[in-house]
Write a protein that holds these residues in place. Structure first.
Motif, short mmCIF file in Angstrom:
data_model
loop_
_atom_site.label_atom_id
_atom_site.label_comp_id
_atom_site.label_asym_id
_atom_site.label_seq_id
_atom_site.Cartn_x
_atom_site.Cartn_y
_atom_site.Cartn_z
N GLY A 99 1.55 -5.31 3.20
CA GLY A 99 1.22 -3.89 3.01
C GLY A 99 2.27 -3.17 2.19
N GLY A 102 3.01 0.78 1.58
CA GLY A 102 2.42 1.60 2.64
C GLY A 102 3.41 1.92 3.73
N THR A 103 3.06 2.87 4.56
CA THR A 103 3.96 3.30 5.64
C THR A 103 3.73 2.53 6.94
N HIS A 104 2.54 1.94 7.10
CA HIS A 104 2.24 1.20 8.33
C HIS A 104 3.05 -0.09 8.38
N ASP A 115 -8.54 4.55 5.22
CA ASP A 115 -7.11 4.37 4.93
C ASP A 115 -6.80 4.62 3.47
N ALA A 117 -3.78 4.10 0.20
CA ALA A 117 -2.77 3.17 -0.26
C ALA A 117 -1.38 3.56 0.24
N ARG A 118 -1.12 4.84 0.36
CA ARG A 118 0.20 5.26 0.83
C ARG A 118 0.43 4.85 2.28
N GLU A 119 -0.65 4.51 2.99
CA GLU A 119 -0.54 4.11 4.40
C GLU A 119 -0.50 2.59 4.56
N VAL A 120 -1.35 1.88 3.82
CA VAL A 120 -1.47 0.43 4.02
C VAL A 120 -1.12 -0.39 2.78
N GLY A 121 -0.89 0.29 1.64
CA GLY A 121 -0.60 -0.43 0.41
C GLY A 121 -1.86 -0.69 -0.39
N ASP A 122 -1.71 -0.78 -1.72
CA ASP A 122 -2.87 -0.96 -2.58
C ASP A 122 -3.51 -2.34 -2.43
N ARG A 313 -5.18 3.33 -5.64
CA ARG A 313 -4.03 4.17 -5.22
C ARG A 313 -4.32 5.66 -5.36
#
Length: 360
Positions: A99, A102-104, A115, A117-122, A313
Motif C-alpha cells: 500500500g 497510503g496511510t493505512h 477508498d 489512493a491517499r489511504e491505501v495507495g494507487d 490517484r
C-alpha cells in the motif's frame, strides 16, 4: 522514500526512491564511485536481513511478484495478470500489497468503491479492480488476515516482496525491465539494485523480462546465461480500442516508475504528443499542478492522456483535481507474453500450486 534495511523507529536514514538518470547511463558516473562504500554496506545489510529471516508458512499458497531494482519494471501489471488468470481457473484470489503512498498500515481489506489512493495507495486500487486486496505493511500479518477471513481465499498474489523475508513463497517471479536492465549494476544508492544481483537471482524461481514490442531479446538472452530458472519474455501492450489516439493531439502526463515507456507507447499508437509532463512515482498531484495541465491542454487544444495508475490517484479530488480527472483519459495496458511464454507461465504457476497442495 526507501529506508535503509537497518533503519529503526527512531533512526531513519532515507534513500530517495527517485531514479537518478546516471543509474542507467552508459558511461560510469563519479557519484557511483563516491557512493560505492555506502552501497556495499546497504547490500551487506540487505543480504544479512534476508538470510536471518524466519518466514511464516501460510496455510495457502503464496505467489510473489517482485523485482531486483528500485523503480518501475511492470510488477503490478503482471500481478494483475496472475490474479485474472487464477480467477479464470476457479481460484479464490486475494492480492497482498504494502500500500505504498497510503496511510493505512493494515492489515486492511481494500474497498475499491470508497477508498482513496491517499489511504491505501494507487497500486492497491488497481489490484482491487481485479481481486480482493489486502494492504499490510507487515506482510506476515497481512497473510494471516487473509487466511482468517472474512473472505475465502485459496491463493495469495503478493505484489512486490522479493526482498521481504516475512513470508515463505511457493513461487517467486522477478520482473526485469527489458530496456534498461540493471543499469550500472550497482546497489542502492550507487545504482538501482536492491541487493547484489548474484544473491537476488537465488531468490527467484523464474524471471519475466518486460521488453518493448519487437525487442531483440538481448537482456533475456543474457539472463539465460546467468540464471538457471526459466526466463520468459513479455511486453506491455494497450488494452482495448486505441483508434481514438491516431492523429490526436495529446498532452501526456505520468507519475510512474518508468514514464518514458508510457510516452513511447502513445507515440507508437499514432498520438500527436504535443507535450509530456513527468511527476515522481506515486506522486499525489496538487491543485496548482492540475491547473497547469488543464491550461496547457486548453492552449494546445489537446487531449490529456495518462495512465490508469495516475488517474486512480485523482479519485475523490475537488476543484481542478476533479476537472483533471474528468478530462483526462487513461490508456489501459496489459502484459502480453511472447510466443508460448504465457502458457509456460500458467504451467509453472499450476505446478507450484499443485506441489504446495500435495505436500504434507
Amino acid at each position: 522514500m526507501l529506508c535503509w534495511p537497518t533503519c529503526r523507529r527512531r533512526r531513519n536514514w532515507p534513500v530517495p526512491l527517485d531514479e537518478p538518470a546516471w543509474w542507467y547511463a552508459r558511461a560510469p558516473h563519479p557519484l557511483a564511485s563516491l557512493l560505492s562504500p555506502i552501497a556495499r554496506l546497504y547490500g551487506h545489510v540487505a543480504v544479512a536481513r534476508l538470510k536471518r529471516g524466519r518466514p511464516f508458512r501460510c496455510p495457502i499458497p503464496v505467489l510473489c511478484v517482485g523485482n531486483f531494482t528500485a523503480g518501475g519494471t511492470g510488477k503490478t501489471p503482471l500481478a494483475i495478470a496472475l490474479c485474472d488468470q487464477l480467477a479464470a481457473a476457479g481460484e479464490s484470489v486475494v492480492a497482498l500489497t504494502r500500500g505504498y503512498g497510503g496511510t493505512h498500515k493494515g492489515p486492511y481489506w481494500v474497498d475499491p468503491a470508497n477508498d482513496r489512493a491517499r489511504e491505501v495507495g494507487d497500486e492497491a486500487l488497481l489490484l482491487a479492480a481485479h481481486a480482493r486486496t489486502v494492504v499490510a505493511r507487515d506482510r506476515q500479518a497481512g497473510a494471516r488476515a487473509i487466511t482468517e477471513g472474512p473472505h475465502a481465499a485459496t491463493v495469495i498474489v503478493m505484489d512486490d516482496g522479493l526482498q521481504n523475508p516475512a513470508l515463505e513463497k511457493d513461487l517467486t517471479i522477478a520482473v526485469v525491465d527489458g530496456s534498461r536492465g540493471f543499469g550500472n549494476g550497482a546497489v542502492i544508492p550507487a545504482g538501482p539494485l536492491r541487493a547484489p544481483l548474484a544473491f537476488q537471482l537465488e531468490l527467484a524461481d523464474l524471471i519475466v523480462v518486460n521488453e518493448p514490442v519487437g525487442s531483440d531479446g538481448a537482456i533475456a538472452e543474457g539472463l539465460r546465461r546467468s540464471f538457471t530458472g526459466p526466463v520468459l519474455r513479455a511486453s506491455v501492450v494497450p488494452r482495448g480500442d486505441t483508434e481514438w489516439l491516431k492523429g490526436q493531439p495529446v498532452i501526456a502526463w505520468a507519475g510512474i516508475g518508468n514514464p518514458e515507456r508510457f510516452f513511447r507507447l502513445l507515440e507508437s499508437l499514432g498520438a500527436d504528443v504535443r507535450a509530456q509532463r513527468v511527476f515522481k512515482d506515486h506522486h499525489p498531484l496538487g491543485t496548482a499542478e492540475a491547473a497547469e495541465l488543464l491550461a496547457l491542454a486548453d492552449t494546445e487544444k489537446a487531449l490529456l492522456v495518462t495512465t490508469e495508475k495516475d488517474l486512480v490517484r485523482l479519485k475523490g479530488g475537488r476543484g481542478d483535481l476533479l476537472a483533471l480527472a474528468e478530462t483526462s483519459r487513461a490508456l489501459g495496458i496489459a502484459l502480453q507474453f511472447l510466443g508460448t511464454d504465457g502458457e509456460r507461465l500458467a504451467e509453472l504457476v499450476g505446478s507450484a500450486l499443485h506441489g504446495r497442495r500435495a505436500a504434507p
